[in-house]
Motif scaffolding. Structure first.
Motif, mmCIF file in Angstrom:
data_model
loop_
_atom_site.group_PDB
_atom_site.id
_atom_site.type_symbol
_atom_site.label_atom_id
_atom_site.label_comp_id
_atom_site.label_asym_id
_atom_site.label_seq_id
_atom_site.Cartn_x
_atom_site.Cartn_y
_atom_site.Cartn_z
ATOM 1 N N LYS A 105 69.147 -78.078 -102.314
ATOM 2 C CA LYS A 105 70.443 -77.467 -102.605
ATOM 3 C C LYS A 105 70.332 -75.961 -102.411
ATOM 4 C CE LYS A 105 73.912 -76.903 -106.271
ATOM 5 N NZ LYS A 105 74.241 -77.191 -107.688
ATOM 6 N N SER A 106 71.228 -75.400 -101.602
ATOM 7 C CA SER A 106 71.324 -73.951 -101.387
ATOM 8 C C SER A 106 72.707 -73.495 -101.816
ATOM 9 C CB SER A 106 71.076 -73.605 -99.922
ATOM 10 O OG SER A 106 69.746 -73.930 -99.563
ATOM 11 N N GLU A 107 72.748 -72.329 -102.465
ATOM 12 C CA GLU A 107 74.032 -71.898 -103.048
ATOM 13 C C GLU A 107 74.146 -70.374 -102.996
ATOM 14 O OE1 GLU A 107 76.288 -73.246 -107.027
ATOM 15 O OE2 GLU A 107 74.525 -71.996 -107.431
ATOM 16 N N LEU A 108 75.354 -69.890 -102.778
ATOM 17 C CA LEU A 108 75.704 -68.472 -102.861
ATOM 18 C C LEU A 108 76.711 -68.303 -103.983
ATOM 19 C CD1 LEU A 108 75.668 -65.540 -101.753
ATOM 20 C CD2 LEU A 108 77.572 -66.205 -100.255
ATOM 21 N N LYS A 109 76.361 -67.456 -104.958
ATOM 22 C CA LYS A 109 77.262 -67.229 -106.095
ATOM 23 C C LYS A 109 77.696 -65.767 -106.082
ATOM 24 C CE LYS A 109 76.375 -69.135 -110.061
ATOM 25 N NZ LYS A 109 75.752 -69.450 -111.374
ATOM 26 N N VAL A 110 79.016 -65.541 -106.177
ATOM 27 C CA VAL A 110 79.595 -64.195 -106.136
ATOM 28 C C VAL A 110 80.361 -63.942 -107.429
ATOM 29 C CG1 VAL A 110 81.082 -62.581 -104.903
ATOM 30 C CG2 VAL A 110 79.814 -64.329 -103.624
ATOM 31 N N PRO A 111 79.836 -63.127 -108.337
ATOM 32 C CA PRO A 111 80.573 -62.787 -109.559
ATOM 33 C C PRO A 111 81.777 -61.901 -109.232
ATOM 34 C CG PRO A 111 78.222 -62.349 -109.815
ATOM 35 C CD PRO A 111 78.477 -62.566 -108.355
ATOM 36 N N VAL A 112 82.859 -62.098 -109.963
ATOM 37 C CA VAL A 112 84.090 -61.327 -109.781
ATOM 38 C C VAL A 112 84.401 -60.607 -111.084
ATOM 39 C CG1 VAL A 112 86.539 -61.427 -109.178
ATOM 40 C CG2 VAL A 112 84.917 -62.995 -108.097
ATOM 41 N N TRP A 113 84.812 -59.317 -110.958
ATOM 42 C CA TRP A 113 85.113 -58.519 -112.155
ATOM 43 C C TRP A 113 86.258 -59.117 -112.954
ATOM 44 C CZ3 TRP A 113 83.090 -54.276 -114.574
ATOM 45 C CH2 TRP A 113 83.902 -53.646 -115.520
ATOM 46 N N ILE A 114 87.310 -59.523 -112.315
ATOM 47 C CA ILE A 114 88.520 -59.991 -113.004
ATOM 48 C C ILE A 114 88.247 -61.346 -113.645
ATOM 49 C CG2 ILE A 114 90.940 -60.626 -112.744
ATOM 50 C CD1 ILE A 114 91.051 -58.751 -110.351
ATOM 51 N N GLY A 115 88.437 -61.434 -114.951
ATOM 52 C CA GLY A 115 88.386 -62.712 -115.646
ATOM 53 C C GLY A 115 87.005 -63.309 -115.790
ATOM 54 N N GLY A 116 85.957 -62.617 -115.401
ATOM 55 C CA GLY A 116 84.621 -63.172 -115.511
ATOM 56 C C GLY A 116 84.381 -64.373 -114.613
ATOM 57 N N ILE A 117 85.124 -64.456 -113.524
ATOM 58 C CA ILE A 117 85.063 -65.609 -112.614
ATOM 59 C C ILE A 117 83.825 -65.522 -111.731
ATOM 60 C CG2 ILE A 117 86.239 -66.724 -110.675
ATOM 61 C CD1 ILE A 117 88.884 -65.773 -111.894
ATOM 62 N N ASP A 118 83.257 -66.680 -111.428
ATOM 63 C CA ASP A 118 82.176 -66.791 -110.448
ATOM 64 C C ASP A 118 82.636 -67.678 -109.302
ATOM 65 O OD1 ASP A 118 80.395 -65.241 -111.847
ATOM 66 O OD2 ASP A 118 79.483 -66.931 -112.905
ATOM 67 N N LEU A 119 82.532 -67.145 -108.079
ATOM 68 C CA LEU A 119 82.833 -67.934 -106.880
ATOM 69 C C LEU A 119 81.530 -68.499 -106.336
ATOM 70 C CD1 LEU A 119 85.383 -65.546 -105.115
ATOM 71 C CD2 LEU A 119 85.878 -67.449 -106.640
ATOM 72 N N LYS A 120 81.590 -69.772 -105.870
ATOM 73 C CA LYS A 120 80.379 -70.437 -105.406
ATOM 74 C C LYS A 120 80.638 -71.133 -104.071
ATOM 75 C CE LYS A 120 80.255 -72.807 -109.199
ATOM 76 N NZ LYS A 120 79.857 -73.812 -110.209
ATOM 77 N N ALA A 121 79.602 -71.179 -103.255
ATOM 78 C CA ALA A 121 79.641 -71.935 -101.999
ATOM 79 C C ALA A 121 78.213 -72.328 -101.655
ATOM 80 C CB ALA A 121 80.249 -71.105 -100.881
ATOM 81 N N GLY A 122 78.045 -73.528 -101.053
ATOM 82 C CA GLY A 122 76.691 -73.934 -100.734
ATOM 83 C C GLY A 122 76.630 -75.239 -99.966
ATOM 84 N N TYR A 123 75.425 -75.748 -99.855
ATOM 85 C CA TYR A 123 75.184 -77.002 -99.120
ATOM 86 C C TYR A 123 74.116 -77.771 -99.873
ATOM 87 C CZ TYR A 123 73.894 -80.185 -95.339
ATOM 88 O OH TYR A 123 73.634 -81.308 -94.601
ATOM 89 N N GLU A 124 74.337 -79.121 -99.951
ATOM 90 C CA GLU A 124 73.429 -79.980 -100.684
ATOM 91 C C GLU A 124 73.117 -81.219 -99.853
ATOM 92 O OE1 GLU A 124 73.029 -81.920 -105.182
ATOM 93 O OE2 GLU A 124 74.948 -81.099 -104.476
ATOM 94 N N ARG A 125 71.848 -81.573 -99.756
ATOM 95 C CA ARG A 125 71.442 -82.769 -99.001
ATOM 96 C C ARG A 125 70.282 -83.434 -99.738
ATOM 97 N NH1 ARG A 125 68.037 -84.427 -94.719
ATOM 98 N NH2 ARG A 125 69.072 -85.887 -93.291
ATOM 99 N N ASN A 126 70.546 -84.663 -100.160
ATOM 100 C CA ASN A 126 69.572 -85.428 -100.923
ATOM 101 C C ASN A 126 69.271 -86.743 -100.205
ATOM 102 O OD1 ASN A 126 69.767 -83.430 -102.931
ATOM 103 N ND2 ASN A 126 71.514 -84.489 -103.868
ATOM 104 N N THR A 127 67.989 -87.120 -100.092
ATOM 105 C CA THR A 127 67.571 -88.365 -99.443
ATOM 106 C C THR A 127 66.490 -89.030 -100.276
ATOM 107 O OG1 THR A 127 65.860 -87.222 -98.145
ATOM 108 C CG2 THR A 127 68.064 -87.389 -97.162
ATOM 109 N N GLY A 128 66.216 -90.333 -99.940
ATOM 110 C CA GLY A 128 65.132 -91.042 -100.614
ATOM 111 C C GLY A 128 65.484 -92.484 -100.933
ATOM 112 N N GLU A 129 64.427 -93.317 -101.113
ATOM 113 C CA GLU A 129 64.633 -94.735 -101.397
ATOM 114 C C GLU A 129 65.124 -94.965 -102.817
ATOM 115 O OE1 GLU A 129 61.264 -97.145 -100.426
ATOM 116 O OE2 GLU A 129 60.712 -95.884 -98.704
ATOM 117 N N PHE A 130 64.731 -94.114 -103.724
ATOM 118 C CA PHE A 130 65.085 -94.301 -105.131
ATOM 119 C C PHE A 130 65.987 -93.163 -105.620
ATOM 120 C CE2 PHE A 130 60.989 -96.296 -104.370
ATOM 121 C CZ PHE A 130 61.216 -97.589 -104.812
ATOM 122 N N LEU A 131 66.895 -92.776 -104.773
ATOM 123 C CA LEU A 131 67.812 -91.673 -105.107
ATOM 124 C C LEU A 131 68.860 -92.152 -106.100
ATOM 125 C CD1 LEU A 131 68.376 -88.685 -104.221
ATOM 126 C CD2 LEU A 131 70.094 -89.619 -102.658
#
Length: 483
Positions: A105-131
């Motif tokens: 999992k890779s993620e970019l988090k951008v804090p915003v001054w107004i309202g204490g908001i956090d913006l997020k964007a990323g990519y997730e890839r999970n594999t496996g037999e017992f996932l």
């Protein structure tokens, strides 16, 4: 001042008597030839020029400038709480030849001054037999996501990140006030040492003048005693006067040299090289312009609004108010809303809907008794009350001290005028005594007394002048003004 030179031959008792009397009288106006100070070759060191040099090279001035730089870095440090953060996590398990799972999992988090908001964007890839099913990312194809985290309880109006920036901005103002305080204190000490040097220089010149006259008179009296025109007691009187003035001159010389060394403490060159005040420099001959023409009410108002100590304590209260606001915010429950939109690989953009592929969550927590939070609010309120009481006391002391210094300065100004008149009167008395001595109606004793009183009054005049100049510098410092 005039220089009188005589070339004469002792050819007769009567002629010698009157020539010596003439020399004796003219000795009172002999030009002083300084042994260690030659004013014609000297350079006048003005106090403003000294201030300019000190503000550039003095270590304390450089330290004060570093306060501003440190405050800028404090703001930069606080703003770091709003820096975007890029993170990546990878976790895998291989056991007995089987691929249990691989989580990435890779993620970019951008804090915003107004309202204490956090913006997020990323990519997730999970594999496996017992996932685990909750970790499925579209049958191992991977999912992109973009989302937002919104605090609607604690942290909506203020949080630690925003409070840190506000505190850093106050810290910058505090640093500027501390810088002004340090510079003003430094320049005040420089001004005091400069005017002490001024006084000791002129006192040394006066005593040097007195010694030269006493030496000249002693030599003349000895000649007249040998001629039988004066009693031997007159030569003893002249010797006592010469000895006393020699003692005064030696003491004045040491005080002058010491005051020059103390002033040299403030003189620095580039790269923190200490310098010593050259013997070629002498202090100014005139006092600074009178500062008493400015209404005390204007100084009072300026000090109330701009004195660095008052500014510092007001900024401290402002900082505590931010702490109080943050403490009250902590009384609210934590209630955060999290929404992430999910995008499968290869999905056409026109088919994307925010209501189908998403992750949504609500996070809530709240202490039952809130004892820690309520105690913090109460403690901060107590600190504000304590600092307000300190501010009231400090303002009263600073403003009353301003009036005290102003009154002392006015008194010095009045007595200085009277002392100048007294010096002029002593000069008239000495001039009259000289005339009486020329007419044979006075003695060496009375002339020495008149001359000693004149020197004493002139020393006192310079002493009062240097005290007056110091009081002006102290008044400016007490009002929070620069020199």
């Amino acid at each position: 001042m005039f220089v009188y030179k005589f070339n004469f031959i002792f050819s007769g008792g009567a002629i010698c008597k009157w020539v010596l009397v003439g020399i004796f009288l003219l000795g009172f106006s002999v030009q002083i030839r300084a042994n260690s100070i030659n004013e014609t070759d000297s350079l006048v060191l003005q106090i403003d020029d000294l201030f300019s040099q000190i503000l550039i090279y003095h270590p304390v001035a450089k330290q004060a400038n570093l306060l501003s730089e440190n405050a800028k870095q404090q703001i930069r440090l606080a703003k770091g709480g709003f820096d975007p953060k890029l993170s990546s996590d990878y976790d895998t398990k291989q056991f007995k030849g089987k691929d249990y799972y691989s989580l990435w999992k890779s993620e970019l988090k951008v804090p915003v001054w107004i309202g204490g908001i956090d913006l997020k964007a990323g990519y997730e890839r999970n594999t496996g037999e017992f996932l685990n099913r909750q970790n499925d990312t579209d049958s191992e194809k991977g999912l992109a996501f973009a989302g937002i985290s919104v605090p609607i309880g604690q942290g909506l109006f203020i949080d630690k990140r925003r409070a840190a920036i506000k505190q850093a901005e106050i810290f910058e103002s505090l640093a500027e006030a501390e810088k002004v305080k340090m510079i003003n204190k430094l320049l005040l000490q420089v001004a005091k040492d400069y005017w002490t040097w001024y006084f000791n220089y002129h006192k040394f010149r006066l005593y040097q003048n007195g010694y030269e006259l006493a030496l000249f008179r002693f030599d003349a009296v000895k000649i007249r005693v040998r001629q039988g025109d004066l009693a031997k007691l007159d030569s003893i009187e002249a010797m006592i006067t010469l000895q006393q003035r020699k003692i005064d001159l030696e003491n004045a010389s040491v005080e002058f040299q010491n005051s020059k060394l103390l002033l040299s403490n403030h003189i620095w060159g580039p790269e923190e090289v200490p310098l010593e005040l050259s013997n070629n420099f002498i202090p100014a001959h005139n006092l600074p312009e009178s500062f008493s023409d400015d209404p005390i009410e204007d100084l009072y108002e300026y000090a109330r609004n701009n004195h660095p100590e008052i500014q510092k304590i007001r900024l401290k209260i402002e900082g505590l108010s931010i702490d109080e606001r943050l403490a009250k915010e902590m009384l609210k429950p934590t209630l955060n809303l999290n929404y992430n939109f999910l995008s499968r690989s290869g999905t056409p953009i026109e088919t994307v809907t925010f209501s189908e592929d998403y992750k949504f969550g609500v996070a809530f927590n709240m202490p039952i008794f809130l004892r820690k939070e309520r105690a913090k609010v109460k403690q901060t309120g107590i600190k504000i009350d304590q600092t307000n009481l300190e501010r009231i006391r400090l303002e009263r002391e600073i403003l009353n001290d301003l009036y005290v210094i102003y009154n002392d300065m006015l008194n010095l100004e009045r007595t200085l005028e009277m002392q100048e008149k007294m010096v002029n009167n002593y000069r008239r008395m000495l001039s009259g005594e000289r005339q009486k001595f020329f007419n044979g109606e006075s003695s060496v004793f009375y002339v020495n007394v008149r001359e000693g009183k004149l020197i004493e009054s002139e020393v006192k005049l310079y002493n009062m002048q240097h005290k007056y100049a110091k009081s002006q510098a102290t008044l400016r410092w007490a009002a929070g003004l620069g020199m």
